[in-house]
Design an enzyme around this catalytic site. Structure first.
Site, PDB file in Angstrom:
ATOM      1  N   SER A 123      -7.879  -8.926   3.229  1.00  0.00           N
ATOM      2  CA  SER A 123      -9.021  -9.106   2.326  1.00  0.00           C
ATOM      3  C   SER A 123      -9.168  -7.896   1.395  1.00  0.00           C
ATOM      4  O   SER A 123      -9.209  -6.760   1.851  1.00  0.00           O
ATOM      5  CB  SER A 123     -10.277  -9.291   3.181  1.00  0.00           C
ATOM      6  OG  SER A 123     -11.401  -9.503   2.365  1.00  0.00           O
ATOM      7  N   ASP A 128      -8.189   4.928   3.969  1.00  0.00           N
ATOM      8  CA  ASP A 128      -7.848   3.918   2.966  1.00  0.00           C
ATOM      9  C   ASP A 128      -9.036   3.052   2.573  1.00  0.00           C
ATOM     10  O   ASP A 128      -9.080   2.513   1.470  1.00  0.00           O
ATOM     11  CB  ASP A 128      -6.716   3.014   3.488  1.00  0.00           C
ATOM     12  CG  ASP A 128      -5.920   2.397   2.355  1.00  0.00           C
ATOM     13  OD1 ASP A 128      -5.440   3.170   1.508  1.00  0.00           O
ATOM     14  OD2 ASP A 128      -5.804   1.170   2.301  1.00  0.00           O
ATOM     15  N   GLU A 186      -2.587  -4.508  -3.969  1.00  0.00           N
ATOM     16  CA  GLU A 186      -2.920  -5.364  -5.111  1.00  0.00           C
ATOM     17  C   GLU A 186      -2.747  -4.604  -6.429  1.00  0.00           C
ATOM     18  O   GLU A 186      -2.327  -5.174  -7.448  1.00  0.00           O
ATOM     19  CB  GLU A 186      -4.367  -5.870  -4.998  1.00  0.00           C
ATOM     20  CG  GLU A 186      -4.650  -6.678  -3.727  1.00  0.00           C
ATOM     21  CD  GLU A 186      -5.112  -5.798  -2.547  1.00  0.00           C
ATOM     22  OE1 GLU A 186      -4.689  -4.622  -2.446  1.00  0.00           O
ATOM     23  OE2 GLU A 186      -5.900  -6.300  -1.725  1.00  0.00           O
ATOM     24  N   HIS A 202      -3.362   0.759  -3.735  1.00  0.00           N
ATOM     25  CA  HIS A 202      -3.474  -0.334  -2.786  1.00  0.00           C
ATOM     26  C   HIS A 202      -2.457  -1.399  -3.212  1.00  0.00           C
ATOM     27  O   HIS A 202      -2.020  -1.429  -4.373  1.00  0.00           O
ATOM     28  CB  HIS A 202      -4.891  -0.902  -2.816  1.00  0.00           C
ATOM     29  CG  HIS A 202      -5.882  -0.099  -2.021  1.00  0.00           C
ATOM     30  ND1 HIS A 202      -7.151  -0.541  -1.772  1.00  0.00           N
ATOM     31  CD2 HIS A 202      -5.765   1.111  -1.411  1.00  0.00           C
ATOM     32  CE1 HIS A 202      -7.788   0.360  -1.036  1.00  0.00           C
ATOM     33  NE2 HIS A 202      -6.978   1.375  -0.810  1.00  0.00           N
ATOM     34  N   ASN A 220       0.847  -1.198   0.000  1.00  0.00           N
ATOM     35  CA  ASN A 220       0.000   0.000   0.000  1.00  0.00           C
ATOM     36  C   ASN A 220       0.880   1.245   0.000  1.00  0.00           C
ATOM     37  O   ASN A 220       1.863   1.318   0.725  1.00  0.00           O
ATOM     38  CB  ASN A 220      -0.883  -0.050   1.256  1.00  0.00           C
ATOM     39  CG  ASN A 220      -1.894   1.078   1.306  1.00  0.00           C
ATOM     40  OD1 ASN A 220      -1.540   2.249   1.417  1.00  0.00           O
ATOM     41  ND2 ASN A 220      -3.164   0.725   1.244  1.00  0.00           N
ATOM     42  N   CYS A 274      -9.933  -3.425  -5.486  1.00  0.00           N
ATOM     43  CA  CYS A 274      -8.972  -4.491  -5.783  1.00  0.00           C
ATOM     44  C   CYS A 274      -9.689  -5.757  -6.243  1.00  0.00           C
ATOM     45  O   CYS A 274      -9.207  -6.458  -7.135  1.00  0.00           O
ATOM     46  CB  CYS A 274      -8.076  -4.712  -4.571  1.00  0.00           C
ATOM     47  SG  CYS A 274      -7.082  -3.229  -4.210  1.00  0.00           S
ATOM     48  N   CYS A 306     -10.348  -4.879  -0.963  1.00  0.00           N
ATOM     49  CA  CYS A 306     -11.477  -3.932  -1.031  1.00  0.00           C
ATOM     50  C   CYS A 306     -12.192  -4.076  -2.375  1.00  0.00           C
ATOM     51  O   CYS A 306     -11.756  -4.820  -3.257  1.00  0.00           O
ATOM     52  CB  CYS A 306     -10.969  -2.511  -0.852  1.00  0.00           C
ATOM     53  SG  CYS A 306     -10.203  -1.830  -2.351  1.00  0.00           S
TER      54      CYS A 306
HETATM   55 ZN   LIG Z   1      -7.923  -2.311  -2.313  1.00  0.00          ZN
END
Ligand SMILES: [Zn+2]
Ligand SMILES: [Ca+2]
Ligand SMILES: [Ca+2]
Ligand SMILES: [Zn+2]
Lengths: 160, 160
Positions: free
Chosen positions: B92, B157, B67, B65, B54, B97, B94
């Protein structure tokens, strides 16, 4: 003409900015999708807080779709700021860009057209986002022109 | 211990890379979420094609982010390449992503933990993505430590 009647006055600045960026991208040899993030103030004024175009070709990016670029250009913001925003995009947003809209709880999306590609509009609606589709001819023409000459880049952009 | 039994051998390199990036981010004062995109080859080898953490704090980014950074680090790829990949993330993913995972039709996601935050895992599953949650203690501890001292950055975030 039908499309003009769909464009509300409050949306003119945001949509025209998105279109201008799409055409700028096309001029650079890029995929002509533009986006603008607009903050609507209590007094009725509309401020463009971020805008940009797809950067797959120009920056070699697989994540810098126009909507992501517009969000990034707006910078880090307190989450409540997004609640008074509309995001404009010349083409129906893909899953990633719809997800970004959901992440920041942007309540309203104005789309130039969804004939060339239809993204996750139904997911947005099912989660309470207002989605307006303008069916704009200029947006469609820019994409048709680009795709005709660059089919592979376009498919790459939508993971096809 | 239960969590170790959940981590398959083919996932070790990808998950460990994601954790290493999360801890690197933490060391930089950033939100400790890491990700790695791994290509699984026919001969069983796993290649990390992109990884990162991140970048909200470090780069002032609202879209980078972990990912998204991992996908971007992998660069432009022919879409079929993603079909043999797994994306690893310490937390996990969002909505944004998850949307990126759907855009590129990445078939499998391995998640460190979903206690701190649970993203759109059900959307992924409903669209045929395999989702594995490891319930990893180190991932949870890094996030707890960060959030305790930086609640505002964390809420920002996740658009909260
Ligand atoms: Zn994300
Ligand atoms: Ca027009
Ligand atoms: Ca661990
Ligand atoms: Zn997109």
């Amino acid at each position: 003409p039908p499309f003009e009647s769909r464009l509300e006055e409050r949306d003119a600045v945001g949509f025209e900015t998105a279109v201008a960026y799409a055409l700028k991208g096309l001029g650079e040899g890029g995929i002509p999708i533009g986006s603008a993030l607009v903050h609507h103030q209590a007094n009725g004024e509309a401020w463009v807080v971020g805008a940009g175009h797809n950067e797959r070709v120009q920056r070699g990016s697989c994540v810098m779709h126009a909507e992501i670029v517009a969000l990034e250009a707006a910078g880090r913001l307190p989450p409540h700021r997004y609640r008074n925003m509309t995001i404009y995009t010349t083409l129906s947003p893909c899953s990633m860009c719809c997800g970004a809209i959901l992440l920041y709880k942007i309540p309203r999306v104005v789309i130039g057209e969804n004939t060339t590609f239809k993204g996750d509009e139904e997911l947005l609606r099912s989660r309470g986002v207002e989605v307006v589709v303008l069916d704009d001819i200029a947006c469609k023409e820019a994409m048709s022109k680009y795709i005709e000459a660059n089919r592979e880049e376009w498919y790459e952009d939508i993971g096809k």
